[in-house]
Design a protein around this motif. Structure first.
Motif, PDB file in Angstrom:
ATOM      1  N   ARG A  28      -5.812  -6.522  -2.204  1.00 16.03           N
ATOM      2  CA  ARG A  28      -6.926  -7.601  -1.973  1.00 16.03           C
ATOM      3  C   ARG A  28      -7.247  -6.829  -0.443  1.00 16.03           C
ATOM      4  O   ARG A  28      -6.341  -6.666   0.411  1.00 16.03           O
ATOM      5  CB  ARG A  28      -6.503  -8.939  -2.115  1.00 16.03           C
ATOM      6  N   ILE A  29      -8.558  -6.983  -0.133  1.00 14.54           N
ATOM      7  CA  ILE A  29      -8.836  -6.776   1.326  1.00 14.54           C
ATOM      8  C   ILE A  29      -9.894  -7.926   1.633  1.00 14.54           C
ATOM      9  O   ILE A  29     -10.382  -8.765   1.118  1.00 14.54           O
ATOM     10  CB  ILE A  29      -9.532  -5.600   1.482  1.00 14.54           C
ATOM     11  N   GLN A  47     -20.030  -7.819  10.743  1.00 11.61           N
ATOM     12  CA  GLN A  47     -21.073  -8.668  10.425  1.00 11.61           C
ATOM     13  C   GLN A  47     -21.790  -8.102   9.340  1.00 11.61           C
ATOM     14  O   GLN A  47     -22.146  -7.191   9.182  1.00 11.61           O
ATOM     15  CB  GLN A  47     -21.933  -8.839  11.616  1.00 11.61           C
ATOM     16  N   TRP A  48     -22.183  -9.146   8.520  1.00 10.95           N
ATOM     17  CA  TRP A  48     -23.131  -8.994   7.188  1.00 10.95           C
ATOM     18  C   TRP A  48     -24.426  -9.477   7.326  1.00 10.95           C
ATOM     19  O   TRP A  48     -24.415 -10.773   7.469  1.00 10.95           O
ATOM     20  CB  TRP A  48     -22.167  -9.506   6.140  1.00 10.95           C
ATOM     21  N   LEU A  49     -25.292  -8.814   7.261  1.00 15.61           N
ATOM     22  CA  LEU A  49     -26.712  -9.249   7.221  1.00 15.61           C
ATOM     23  C   LEU A  49     -27.575  -8.796   5.928  1.00 15.61           C
ATOM     24  O   LEU A  49     -27.330  -7.569   5.654  1.00 15.61           O
ATOM     25  CB  LEU A  49     -27.363  -8.754   8.455  1.00 15.61           C
ATOM     26  N   MET A  56     -15.044  -8.057  -3.232  1.00 15.79           N
ATOM     27  CA  MET A  56     -13.596  -8.029  -2.477  1.00 15.79           C
ATOM     28  C   MET A  56     -13.590  -8.892  -1.326  1.00 15.79           C
ATOM     29  O   MET A  56     -12.631  -9.388  -0.906  1.00 15.79           O
ATOM     30  CB  MET A  56     -13.428  -6.642  -2.295  1.00 15.79           C
ATOM     31  N   PHE A  57     -14.693  -8.823  -0.579  1.00 18.17           N
ATOM     32  CA  PHE A  57     -14.601  -9.455   0.936  1.00 18.17           C
ATOM     33  C   PHE A  57     -14.646 -11.086   0.353  1.00 18.17           C
ATOM     34  O   PHE A  57     -13.791 -11.864   1.317  1.00 18.17           O
ATOM     35  CB  PHE A  57     -15.795  -8.920   1.644  1.00 18.17           C
ATOM     36  N   LEU A  63     -13.352  -1.136   8.016  1.00 16.31           N
ATOM     37  CA  LEU A  63     -14.069  -2.190   7.671  1.00 16.31           C
ATOM     38  C   LEU A  63     -13.187  -3.624   7.137  1.00 16.31           C
ATOM     39  O   LEU A  63     -13.376  -4.517   7.352  1.00 16.31           O
ATOM     40  CB  LEU A  63     -15.100  -2.235   6.569  1.00 16.31           C
ATOM     41  N   ALA A  64     -11.973  -2.975   6.696  1.00 18.24           N
ATOM     42  CA  ALA A  64     -11.209  -3.815   6.090  1.00 18.24           C
ATOM     43  C   ALA A  64      -9.683  -4.153   6.479  1.00 18.24           C
ATOM     44  O   ALA A  64      -9.278  -3.131   7.102  1.00 18.24           O
ATOM     45  CB  ALA A  64     -11.154  -3.441   4.330  1.00 18.24           C
ATOM     46  N   GLU A  65      -9.304  -5.208   6.115  1.00 20.98           N
ATOM     47  CA  GLU A  65      -7.805  -5.600   6.411  1.00 20.98           C
ATOM     48  C   GLU A  65      -7.169  -5.855   5.084  1.00 20.98           C
ATOM     49  O   GLU A  65      -7.986  -6.210   4.280  1.00 20.98           O
ATOM     50  CB  GLU A  65      -7.320  -6.738   7.381  1.00 20.98           C
TER      51      GLU A  65
END
Length: 262
Positions: A152-153, A160-162, A218-219, A256-258
Motif C-alpha cells: 500500500r502507498i 497536491q492533487w487538482l 491507491m492514494f 510521489l509515494a510513501e
C-alpha cells in the motif's frame, strides 16, 4: 495610552484603507527634524500595503500576467481589505485568493481565474511541505515476492492533487515558459494535475484519466497493489499487471509515494 492600546491603534491604522491615523496615535509619537509624525505614518502605511502586494505578485505571477499590473493590484487590494493578514508569516497571506476570486467575480469572469489561483497556490504548498520519505525503486527491489500483493502507498507530504475544468495548466505553462498566452477555455473532460516537490524543485504531471483513477485508488481508497491489478484486469485483461507495474514505477521515479507499512 497603554502598550496594548497603542498596538491595537497602530494595527487599526495599518489595516484602514485610508492613511488617516487616530489622533491619539499621532499624539503618542514624536516627529523628527525632517519628518513629521503624519508623513512618517503615511510612509509606513503605504510601505506595509506595498509589501503585501509584493508578496501576492510573487505567489500569483500567472494571474498577474493575465490581468495586468493595474487590474491585479486592484483585485489584490480588495482581497487584502476583505482578508487581512492574520498570521505572523506572510507565507499564508495568499491562502484564500482562490476562494476570494470565486466569490468576488461573476462565474463567467472568475471561474477560470479562481482555478488558476488554486493551481498557483498548490505550487506554494508543495514547495513548503515536509520532505517525507519517498519510496524508491531501489527499496522496491528489496521487497520479497510475497510483500508485493499487500503493498500500500500514500502520497508524500508535498503532493497536491487538482482536477482542472479549464485549460488552466496550459495557461500557467505559457506564463512560465514565456510562450503565447492561450485563451482560457472549458475542457471537454477535467484534467487531473499532480504537483509535488523533489530535491527542492516543484514538478507537475498531467495524468490521463485511467492512470489518475489508478493512483486515486491507491492514494485515497487504500487499495493494495493486488487489488489494483484486479481492478485493472476487468478493463485491460492480461495486460493489467504490466500496466500497474509501469504506472507504479513512474510514481516512484517521480517521488510521489510513501509506503504504508502493513
Amino acid at each position: 495610552m497603554r502598550l496594548n492600546e497603542w498596538q491595537l491603534a497602530f494595527e487599526a491604522f495599518l489595516l484602514d484603507p485610508s492613511s488617516a491615523a487616530n489622533p491619539l496615535l499621532i499624539d503618542s509619537l514624536i516627529g523628527g527634524p525632517t519628518l513629521d509624525v503624519g508623513t512618517g505614518l503615511a510612509i509606513y502605511h503605504n510601505a506595509y500595503h506595498s509589501r503585501l502586494l509584493e508578496v501576492l505578485r510573487h505567489d500569483y505571477p500567472a494571474i498577474r500576467y493575465w490581468l495586468g499590473d493595474d487590474e491585479f493590484d486592484q483585485l489584490m487590494t480588495t482581497y487584502i481589505r476583505q482578508s487581512p493578514s492574520v498570521h505572523y508569516s506572510l507565507r499564508w497571506l495568499g491562502k484564500g485568493v482562490g476562494d476570494f476570486v470565486h466569490r468576488y467575480l461573476v462565474p463567467e469572469q472568475g471561474a477560470a481565474l479562481a482555478e488558476l489561483a488554486v493551481l498557483e497556490w498548490a505550487f506554494t504548498l508543495a514547495f513548503d511541505a515536509p520532505a517525507g520519505m519517498p519510496l524508491t525503486i531501489n527499496t522496491m527491489a528489496t521487497l520479497a515476492p510475497h510483500e508485493w500483493p499487500a503493498l500500500r502507498i500514500k502520497p508524500t507530504p508535498s503532493v497536491q492533487w487538482l482536477e482542472c475544468r479549464f485549460n488552466t495548466l496550459a495557461v500557467w505553462r505559457s506564463v512560465k515558459e514565456e510562450a503565447d498566452f492561450p485563451h482560457s477555455r472549458l475542457l471537454d473532460a477535467p484534467e487531473v494535475c499532480v504537483i509535488w516537490r523533489a530535491d527542492l524543485v516543484c514538478h507537475f504531471r498531467s495524468l490521463e484519466s485511467a492512470q489518475a483513477d489508478a493512483l486515486n485508488l491507491m492514494f485515497n481508497q487504500g487499495f493494495t497493489f493486488a487489488e489494483l491489478c484486479a481492478e485493472l484486469a476487468v478493463i485491460y485483461g492480461e495486460g493489467a499487471s504490466l500496466l500497474a507495474v509501469t504506472w507504479l514505477k513512474q510514481w516512484l521515479q517521480d517521488g510521489l509515494a510513501e509506503r504504508l507499512e502493513p
